[in-house]
Design an enzyme around this catalytic site. Sequence first.
Site, PDB file in Angstrom:
ATOM      1  N   SER A 173       0.819  -1.219   0.000  1.00 60.46           N
ATOM      2  CA  SER A 173       0.000   0.000   0.000  1.00 60.46           C
ATOM      3  C   SER A 173       0.853   1.270   0.000  1.00 60.46           C
ATOM      4  CB  SER A 173      -0.905   0.002   1.229  1.00 60.46           C
ATOM      5  OG  SER A 173      -1.700  -1.159   1.234  1.00 60.46           O
ATOM      6  N   GLU A 197       9.398  -5.650  -6.349  1.00 61.94           N
ATOM      7  CA  GLU A 197       8.558  -6.470  -5.464  1.00 61.94           C
ATOM      8  C   GLU A 197       8.933  -7.928  -5.678  1.00 61.94           C
ATOM      9  OE1 GLU A 197       6.029  -6.066  -2.954  1.00 61.94           O
ATOM     10  OE2 GLU A 197       6.522  -8.195  -2.957  1.00 61.94           O
ATOM     11  N   THR A 213       0.882  -6.832   1.921  1.00 58.68           N
ATOM     12  CA  THR A 213       0.119  -7.557   2.944  1.00 58.68           C
ATOM     13  C   THR A 213      -1.376  -7.303   2.790  1.00 58.68           C
ATOM     14  OG1 THR A 213       1.953  -7.434   4.500  1.00 58.68           O
ATOM     15  CG2 THR A 213      -0.224  -7.829   5.430  1.00 58.68           C
ATOM     16  N   CYS A 214      -1.766  -6.051   2.638  1.00 57.77           N
ATOM     17  CA  CYS A 214      -3.188  -5.699   2.642  1.00 57.77           C
ATOM     18  C   CYS A 214      -3.957  -6.460   1.573  1.00 57.77           C
ATOM     19  CB  CYS A 214      -3.339  -4.189   2.448  1.00 57.77           C
ATOM     20  SG  CYS A 214      -5.057  -3.683   2.359  1.00 57.77           S
ATOM     21  N   CYS A 268      -5.670  -7.516   4.985  1.00 58.20           N
ATOM     22  CA  CYS A 268      -6.999  -6.887   5.110  1.00 58.20           C
ATOM     23  C   CYS A 268      -8.045  -7.430   4.133  1.00 58.20           C
ATOM     24  CB  CYS A 268      -6.900  -5.380   4.859  1.00 58.20           C
ATOM     25  SG  CYS A 268      -5.406  -4.602   5.454  1.00 58.20           S
ATOM     26  N   LYS A 272      -8.747 -11.271   4.256  1.00 58.58           N
ATOM     27  CA  LYS A 272      -9.316 -11.473   5.597  1.00 58.58           C
ATOM     28  C   LYS A 272     -10.786 -11.038   5.628  1.00 58.58           C
ATOM     29  CE  LYS A 272      -9.626  -8.251   8.128  1.00 58.58           C
ATOM     30  NZ  LYS A 272      -8.587  -7.620   8.914  1.00 58.58           N
ATOM     31  N   ALA A 276      14.989  -6.803  -4.126  1.00 61.30           N
ATOM     32  CA  ALA A 276      15.995  -5.747  -4.298  1.00 61.30           C
ATOM     33  C   ALA A 276      16.672  -5.513  -2.954  1.00 61.30           C
ATOM     34  CB  ALA A 276      15.337  -4.466  -4.795  1.00 61.30           C
ATOM     35  N   TYR A 286      -5.119  -8.170  17.066  1.00 59.61           N
ATOM     36  CA  TYR A 286      -6.051  -8.028  15.940  1.00 59.61           C
ATOM     37  C   TYR A 286      -6.231  -9.356  15.197  1.00 59.61           C
ATOM     38  CZ  TYR A 286      -5.744  -2.832  15.559  1.00 59.61           C
ATOM     39  OH  TYR A 286      -5.809  -1.478  15.749  1.00 59.61           O
ATOM     40  N   GLU A 320      -9.565 -11.826  15.044  1.00 58.93           N
ATOM     41  CA  GLU A 320     -10.256 -11.857  13.747  1.00 58.93           C
ATOM     42  C   GLU A 320     -10.352 -13.288  13.215  1.00 58.93           C
ATOM     43  OE1 GLU A 320      -9.405  -7.319  12.167  1.00 58.93           O
ATOM     44  OE2 GLU A 320      -8.242  -8.927  11.278  1.00 58.93           O
ATOM     45  N   THR A 367      -2.991  -0.044   6.934  1.00 59.02           N
ATOM     46  CA  THR A 367      -2.897   0.331   5.518  1.00 59.02           C
ATOM     47  C   THR A 367      -3.100   1.833   5.274  1.00 59.02           C
ATOM     48  OG1 THR A 367      -3.556  -1.846   4.784  1.00 59.02           O
ATOM     49  CG2 THR A 367      -3.989  -0.045   3.262  1.00 59.02           C
ATOM     50  N   ALA A 422     -10.355  -0.490  13.159  1.00 62.25           N
ATOM     51  CA  ALA A 422     -11.432  -1.464  13.362  1.00 62.25           C
ATOM     52  C   ALA A 422     -10.810  -2.836  13.528  1.00 62.25           C
ATOM     53  CB  ALA A 422     -12.362  -1.466  12.156  1.00 62.25           C
ATOM     54  N   HIS A 449     -32.764   7.756  13.512  1.00 66.48           N
ATOM     55  CA  HIS A 449     -33.564   6.744  14.191  1.00 66.48           C
ATOM     56  C   HIS A 449     -34.308   5.861  13.196  1.00 66.48           C
ATOM     57  CE1 HIS A 449     -35.764   5.124  17.589  1.00 66.48           C
ATOM     58  NE2 HIS A 449     -36.886   5.263  16.904  1.00 66.48           N
ATOM     59  N   GLU A 506     -27.260   5.938  17.007  1.00 68.62           N
ATOM     60  CA  GLU A 506     -27.875   7.118  17.640  1.00 68.62           C
ATOM     61  C   GLU A 506     -27.530   7.184  19.124  1.00 68.62           C
ATOM     62  OE1 GLU A 506     -32.301   7.064  18.120  1.00 68.62           O
ATOM     63  OE2 GLU A 506     -32.168   5.109  17.162  1.00 68.62           O
TER      64      GLU A 506
HETATM   65  P1  NDP Z   1      -0.638  -7.645  17.736  1.00 70.05           P
HETATM   66  O1  NDP Z   1       0.585  -6.936  18.153  1.00 70.05           O
HETATM   67  O2  NDP Z   1      -1.919  -6.916  17.598  1.00 70.05           O
HETATM   68  O3  NDP Z   1      -0.891  -8.878  18.706  1.00 70.05           O
HETATM   69  C1  NDP Z   1       0.088  -9.819  18.989  1.00 70.05           C
HETATM   70  C2  NDP Z   1      -0.455 -10.710  20.076  1.00 70.05           C
HETATM   71  O4  NDP Z   1       0.428 -11.802  20.291  1.00 70.05           O
HETATM   72  C3  NDP Z   1      -0.600  -9.998  21.398  1.00 70.05           C
HETATM   73  O5  NDP Z   1      -1.769 -10.445  22.010  1.00 70.05           O
HETATM   74  C4  NDP Z   1       0.648 -10.459  22.157  1.00 70.05           C
HETATM   75  O6  NDP Z   1       0.473 -10.502  23.542  1.00 70.05           O
HETATM   76  C5  NDP Z   1       0.794 -11.861  21.660  1.00 70.05           C
HETATM   77  N1  NDP Z   1       2.160 -12.362  21.734  1.00 70.05           N
HETATM   78  C6  NDP Z   1       3.283 -11.757  21.322  1.00 70.05           C
HETATM   79  N2  NDP Z   1       4.354 -12.563  21.496  1.00 70.05           N
HETATM   80  C7  NDP Z   1       3.880 -13.701  22.043  1.00 70.05           C
HETATM   81  C8  NDP Z   1       4.477 -14.929  22.451  1.00 70.05           C
HETATM   82  N3  NDP Z   1       5.786 -15.119  22.331  1.00 70.05           N
HETATM   83  N4  NDP Z   1       3.693 -15.882  22.967  1.00 70.05           N
HETATM   84  C9  NDP Z   1       2.366 -15.699  23.086  1.00 70.05           C
HETATM   85  N5  NDP Z   1       1.741 -14.571  22.705  1.00 70.05           N
HETATM   86  C10 NDP Z   1       2.482 -13.581  22.187  1.00 70.05           C
HETATM   87  O7  NDP Z   1      -0.198  -8.371  16.390  1.00 70.05           O
HETATM   88  P2  NDP Z   1      -1.021  -9.019  15.235  1.00 70.05           P
HETATM   89  O8  NDP Z   1      -0.071  -9.991  14.658  1.00 70.05           O
HETATM   90  O9  NDP Z   1      -2.358  -9.479  15.666  1.00 70.05           O
HETATM   91  O10 NDP Z   1      -1.241  -7.818  14.243  1.00 70.05           O
HETATM   92  C11 NDP Z   1      -0.119  -7.038  13.806  1.00 70.05           C
HETATM   93  C12 NDP Z   1      -0.566  -5.654  13.450  1.00 70.05           C
HETATM   94  O11 NDP Z   1      -1.228  -5.699  12.209  1.00 70.05           O
HETATM   95  C13 NDP Z   1      -1.560  -5.042  14.411  1.00 70.05           C
HETATM   96  O12 NDP Z   1      -0.949  -4.411  15.477  1.00 70.05           O
HETATM   97  C14 NDP Z   1      -2.300  -4.090  13.543  1.00 70.05           C
HETATM   98  O13 NDP Z   1      -1.597  -2.870  13.555  1.00 70.05           O
HETATM   99  C15 NDP Z   1      -2.240  -4.722  12.179  1.00 70.05           C
HETATM  100  N6  NDP Z   1      -3.527  -5.353  11.850  1.00 70.05           N
HETATM  101  C16 NDP Z   1      -4.618  -4.561  11.706  1.00 70.05           C
HETATM  102  C17 NDP Z   1      -5.828  -5.108  11.408  1.00 70.05           C
HETATM  103  C18 NDP Z   1      -7.007  -4.215  11.269  1.00 70.05           C
HETATM  104  O14 NDP Z   1      -6.838  -3.027  11.075  1.00 70.05           O
HETATM  105  N7  NDP Z   1      -8.226  -4.736  11.383  1.00 70.05           N
HETATM  106  C19 NDP Z   1      -6.004  -6.543  11.208  1.00 70.05           C
HETATM  107  C20 NDP Z   1      -4.793  -7.285  11.408  1.00 70.05           C
HETATM  108  C21 NDP Z   1      -3.615  -6.691  11.708  1.00 70.05           C
HETATM  109  P3  NDP Z   1       0.713  -9.210  24.483  1.00 70.05           P
HETATM  110  O15 NDP Z   1      -0.469  -8.342  24.294  1.00 70.05           O
HETATM  111  O16 NDP Z   1       0.780  -9.825  25.844  1.00 70.05           O
HETATM  112  O17 NDP Z   1       1.994  -8.612  24.064  1.00 70.05           O
END
Ligand code: NDP
Length: 462
Positions: free
Chosen positions: A19, A39, A46-47, A52, A55, A119, A184, A188, A317, A347, A442, A447
């Site tokens: 993106s 690329e 990723t997106c 995204c 998913k 690259a 996230y 999801e 993204t 979200a 409404h 609301e």
């Molecule tokens: P996140 O950082 O959101 O979550 C990672 C999770 O894994 C946390 O709960 C973390 O726990 C846990 N964790 C980390 N290391 C370990 C471990 N060694 N053992 C067990 N649990 C562990 O990462 P995601 O991979 O879910 O997503 C990455 C990013 O991608 C997000 O932060 C977001 O910015 C983006 N994203 C956005 C979406 C959207 O907009 N809808 C959808 C998907 C991704 P703890 O909290 O304890 O650290």
Amino acid sequence: MSDPKRDYDYDLFVIGAGSGGVRAARLAAMDGHRVAVAEEHRVGGTCVIRGCIPKKFMVYASEFSQSFKTARGYGWTVGETTFDWPAFLSAKDIEIARLSGVYVTNLRNAGADLIHSRAELTGAHTVRIVGEDRTVTADKILIATGGWPTLPPDLPGVEHAITSNEAFHLPELPKRVLVVGGGYIAVEFAGIFNGLGVETTLLYRGANILRGFDDDVRAHLAGELERRGITVILGCHHDRLEKTDAGIVSHLTSGHTVESDVVMFATGRAAKTQGLGLEAAGVALTGSGAVVVDEFSRTNIPNIWAVGDVTDRINLTPVAIREAAAFVETAFRDNPQSFDHQDVASAVFSQPPIGSVGLTEAQARHAGGKIDIYRSVFRPMKGTFYGSEERMLMKLVVDQASGRVLGCHVVGQDSPEIIQMAAIAIKLGATKAQWDNTCAVHPTAAEELVTMRTPYMPAGLT
Ligand code: NDP
């Protein structure tokens, strides 16, 4: 005298056609600059390819099981329903290929050179095109390589687990899945699998899922996930994984075991900087390997910039796209611009979904000022009609002194759509009085956001 910039092969070389990279490349190329984008995977990043977009198709597919229940409640006779995973996957892949093609066409129409190869930097102005065994030079370089899922490296048996990358291409839908993580991606995918009829367990090491989100949101979602049939295991993690004839056995630190057909780790993503040659160019990285940039997305090397997940700021993204646009303004249009990372709405496409923007209650209390909380938990009318127990949460965090709404958090149907609009009011700094002055639409769930009049006071707080 010759222009030293013309001595380079390109004015801008972008590594990564996701993106952020594509937006920057297109904007610079449309301005008439000589631009190349490299690329190593498919164009879209990723997106589009493994995030995204696919998913959300999976979320849509999985929501039908709930829709069938709702339909029955409204008088429809729903016959036997079955889900054809291979048919869905192939339709999904066709659409992803189409979208990736649109990105390619847009890049070409803008006049950028698209190079299908990895690259790597060999210096501040030189890039090796690995697949073509040649080196090109560029005045400016943009790193936009994104992130990649990580697996705990030392966990015995982790080779039996998958990440979200593989979840998009599972040859068959498992009967039982264990999703690991509380972020996230974990919530999801837990919702996706559960909605598709897979026996789903969510394992998270902390006290409650979605660390960083408002505590009411976290508690509310955890309750809703369980109500929908997901087993949520909190406060422990893996000791080891073992593959047996019956499936994959997860041995947990609590002493319990969970048996499943698929174990999917969603325990975070890392910036994709390994082997990129950033050391050769002298580019500084954080301890976790992300590219260090200033507010204008410039690295410590003046002609090298980075945007998107590879900088590990806010990994979304639309943020990468805005960072890329600001980069082009700064680097090519003599109009320095930095993207404002405050009050970015997001979200979570869990089921039910979450929309969130601004400060959580905990963040606002931590900041010190006095706040009012407005909170409403209710059964939306679509569900009450057929006796659904699903509840929706709406919450506003309001600064007492100024009356400004500092945060808005919604859990429930359509919350991602609702939060996009609420984010405008938050970004404009609207006060609670101005929200209240906005006439309700409404009958809607949204609301509630303009009709909550009495502050909610948790016990023990004044
Ligand atoms: P996140 O950082 O959101 O979550 C990672 C999770 O894994 C946390 O709960 C973390 O726990 C846990 N964790 C980390 N290391 C370990 C471990 N060694 N053992 C067990 N649990 C562990 O990462 P995601 O991979 O879910 O997503 C990455 C990013 O991608 C997000 O932060 C977001 O910015 C983006 N994203 C956005 C979406 C959207 O907009 N809808 C959808 C998907 C991704 P703890 O909290 O304890 O650290």
